[in-house]
Scaffold this active site. Structure first.
Site, mmCIF file in Angstrom:
data_model
loop_
_atom_site.group_PDB
_atom_site.id
_atom_site.type_symbol
_atom_site.label_atom_id
_atom_site.label_comp_id
_atom_site.label_asym_id
_atom_site.label_seq_id
_atom_site.Cartn_x
_atom_site.Cartn_y
_atom_site.Cartn_z
ATOM 1 N N ARG A 65 -4.522 26.230 -13.345
ATOM 2 C CA ARG A 65 -4.364 25.507 -14.604
ATOM 3 C C ARG A 65 -4.664 26.375 -15.834
ATOM 4 O O ARG A 65 -4.226 26.101 -16.924
ATOM 5 C CB ARG A 65 -5.290 24.287 -14.614
ATOM 6 N N LYS A 174 -10.286 24.688 4.078
ATOM 7 C CA LYS A 174 -11.213 23.611 4.344
ATOM 8 C C LYS A 174 -11.913 23.213 3.054
ATOM 9 O O LYS A 174 -11.934 24.047 2.140
ATOM 10 C CB LYS A 174 -12.228 24.028 5.417
ATOM 11 N N ASP A 203 -9.720 27.715 9.553
ATOM 12 C CA ASP A 203 -11.157 27.743 9.782
ATOM 13 C C ASP A 203 -11.465 29.221 9.927
ATOM 14 O O ASP A 203 -11.112 29.835 10.934
ATOM 15 C CB ASP A 203 -11.520 27.002 11.082
ATOM 16 N N HIS A 204 -12.074 29.813 8.903
ATOM 17 C CA HIS A 204 -12.129 31.284 8.898
ATOM 18 C C HIS A 204 -12.948 31.841 10.070
ATOM 19 O O HIS A 204 -12.800 32.994 10.430
ATOM 20 C CB HIS A 204 -12.617 31.823 7.550
ATOM 21 N N LYS A 208 -12.647 35.569 12.874
ATOM 22 C CA LYS A 208 -13.653 36.620 13.075
ATOM 23 C C LYS A 208 -13.378 37.315 14.403
ATOM 24 O O LYS A 208 -13.147 36.656 15.421
ATOM 25 C CB LYS A 208 -15.070 36.027 13.057
ATOM 26 N N GLU A 242 -27.918 30.835 7.857
ATOM 27 C CA GLU A 242 -27.680 31.583 6.611
ATOM 28 C C GLU A 242 -28.996 31.678 5.873
ATOM 29 O O GLU A 242 -29.804 30.745 5.901
ATOM 30 C CB GLU A 242 -26.686 30.838 5.734
ATOM 31 N N ASP A 261 -19.821 20.442 6.296
ATOM 32 C CA ASP A 261 -19.469 21.790 5.834
ATOM 33 C C ASP A 261 -19.410 22.794 6.990
ATOM 34 O O ASP A 261 -18.598 23.715 6.961
ATOM 35 C CB ASP A 261 -20.520 22.243 4.800
ATOM 36 N N HIS A 266 -16.801 24.961 11.919
ATOM 37 C CA HIS A 266 -17.184 26.224 12.560
ATOM 38 C C HIS A 266 -17.936 26.012 13.883
ATOM 39 O O HIS A 266 -17.621 26.638 14.889
ATOM 40 C CB HIS A 266 -18.054 27.068 11.627
ATOM 41 N N LYS A 366 -29.075 26.384 5.829
ATOM 42 C CA LYS A 366 -29.183 27.348 4.725
ATOM 43 C C LYS A 366 -30.658 27.612 4.464
ATOM 44 O O LYS A 366 -31.511 26.817 4.828
ATOM 45 C CB LYS A 366 -28.514 26.784 3.479
#
Ligand code: BG6
Length: 517
Positions: A65, A174, A203-204, A208, A242, A261, A266, A366
């Site tokens: 945008r 996602k 889904d990254h 991997k 993480e 998330d 994952h 996290k």
């Protein structure tokens, strides 16, 4: 202009198979966002710098945008390439690569803007010789997905066919929906414009290198598969930890939480790869058929089981090294009384012949002590302890650990006699490390996935039924937590720890413990 190039695909059918990468235009919606700068364009640049390189007439159109110029957009993504690309920055290569980059301002709800975009694409196709091949990438906030796709359809941007001379594909970032119902609705809306086999849901984790290696380890070796079942495996632990907090994404995270998330995608994807039956080949649908069967075999959790077998928490404030970090509820965009979780631990059961009675323990969070993703297969101890009078109580079970990141590798723990007159048994590790064995850095997940989409291989993307089945499982937990909050109280954990104590108790009450990572 340049022709198609061919690349090897060792996963699909064998080392000798090559795949053709035709030139194409990649249209990125939401191009002024972080993902484009950090991941997408750096991945395309690294592929362009690889051997063999991507066709030099690869064309990227950023759509968003903001009122940016082509040059402004190029400067933005150049910074990303310099900072984040796996391949070192090379001015000459960049000059060629940047010639294919342009920007198109589009208000996502403005019909006319899509007709302009259609004209731009037609012109670029002519100029750059991309043969009508188009990949549309949805990297906007998900609330725009349906609108963008239906307007793209109305403006004639999409060719709804998979057997013409050129291709047209859609990559969707996602989160794919917020629950099963919204995922079904989104799927139906996307299917109005694109056929299912034109849709690539990312889904990254599946891109991997070490995640793909789970399949190679299991099905490319003769020794693991015979042991891969309830007969020999005591339990499986999957940890995705993480050390960072929500990093400015508080607004998004409030809506999502760790369950949506991380677990819905994952962790459940890792679970399917560990638990699936051997597929009859590596075609996209046969692999995904087996993965879906696992998702259907996961035992749905009743409210009692949710209260017993799941733990949720969010991080409080505390010191990480020399810095005092805010707790989750003081993060920007987060309600002070938020009940959103940044940590989940759960025990799940897979009800099939292979896995009945073998718990899968999942945890993610996290602000944990470190960034580490690991799948650990813990084997049963020997049925008879020959060494019981000689310190056998100390015997530790064999563990096969697949380290997804960092220090990618595989290790196998087993007991050995330590040297000396006494019979002392010690646990040792046999290690394989990608870094020292192969030297080179593995490609980034996005490189693999973008390349797969360009060659039309959707094996490493999630299919409609997979996404919906994963939501069904997660929705039940979410509902259980919210209908009976007293039975599932949200815990607060100290940053830099492995989450709430209840997560430890989840395993301890069954005589097990989380691995010390
Ligand atoms: C994303 C989540 O899908 O995965 C993030 O939205 C998370 O919250 C990230 O930080 C983790 O990915 P990786 O590749 O760093 O393990």
């Amino acid at each position: 202009m340049l022709d198609a190039i061919t690349v090897n695909n060792p996963l699909r059918t064998g080392l000798s198979e090559t795949r053709t990468v035709d030139p194409c235009i990649m249209v990125i919606f939401g191009a002024t966002g972080d993902l484009t700068q950090r991941k997408l364009v750096p991945a395309l640049y690294s592929l362009a710098a690889d051997q063999p390189p991507l066709p030099a007439n690869l064309t990227i159109v950023g759509v968003a945008r903001r009122d940016w110029s082509d040059d402004g957009f190029r400067a933005y993504v150049k910074e990303g390439v310099q900072k984040y690309a796996r391949q070192p920055y090379d001015e000459a290569l960049w000059e060629t690569f940047a010639q294919g980059i342009s920007y198109c301002q589009v208000e996502f709800d403005d019909d006319a803007a899509y007709y302009n975009l259609a004209e731009t694409l037609a012109r670029l196709e002519e100029e750059r010789g991309t043969n009508g091949n188009r990949i549309f990438y949805l990297a906007t906030p998900p609330r725009y997905y349906s609108d963008i796709v239906s307007r793209m359809g109305a403006a004639g941007l999409v060719q709804r066919t998979t057997d013409g001379p050129s291709y047209c594909r859609l990559i969707v970032e996602k989160p794919f929906g917020h629950d099963q119902e919204s995922a079904q609705k989104l799927n139906a809306e996307l299917n109005q414009v694109f056929k299912e086999d034109q849709i690539y849901r990312i889904d990254h984790y599946l891109g991997k290198e070490t995640v793909q290696n789970i399949l190679v380890l299991r099905f490319g070796n003769g020794i693991f598969e015979p042991l891969w079942s309830r007969e020999y495996i005591d339990h499986v632990q999957i940890t995705v930890a993480e050390n960072i907090g929500v990093e400015g994404r508080g607004g998004y995270y409030e809506e999502a939480g760790a369950l949506r998330d991380m677990v819905q995608n994952h962790l459940l994807q890792l679970t399917t790869l560990v638990a699936m039956e051997p597929p009859s080949g590596f075609g996209a649908n046969v692999v995904r058929d087996e993965k879906v069967k696992v998702l259907h075999a996961i035992v749905p959790m009743s409210d009692d089981v949710i209260a017993r077998d799941t733990v949720r928490g969010h991080y409080g404030s505390g010191w990480i090294g020399a810095e005092q970090e805010p707790g989750y509820t003081s993060e920007k965009g987060v309600a002070p009384n938020s009940q959103t979780e940044t940590f989940v631990a759960a025990k799940i059961a897979i009800d099939n012949w292979r896995w009945a009675g073998v718990p899968f323990y999942l945890r993610t969070g996290k602000r944990l002590p470190k960034r580490i993703t690991e799948v650990a297969i813990q084997f049963k101890t020997p049925p008879f302890s020959l060494f019981r009078k000689t310190g056998a109580d100390e015997l530790q079970p064999n563990v096969l650990s697949l380290r997804i990141q960092p220090n990618e590798g595989i290790s196998l723990k087993f007991g050995v006699k330590s040297p000396g007159q006494a019979m002392h048994i010690r646990a040792m590790n046999m290690e394989f490390l990608y870094g020292s064995s192969f030297g080179a850095e593995p490609p980034e997940a996005y490189e693999r996935l973008l390349l797969d989409c360009m060659v039309g291989d959707s094996t490493l993307f999630t299919r409609r039924d997979e996404t919906e089945a994963a939501w069904e499982f997660v929705d039940a937990i979410e509902a259980g937590w919210h209908t009976e909050p007293e039975a599932n109280p949200l815990q607060t954990y100290d940053p830099g720890t492995w989450g709430p104590h209840l997560a430890d108790e989840l395993l301890e009450r069954e005589g097990r413990s989380w691995r010390r990572l």
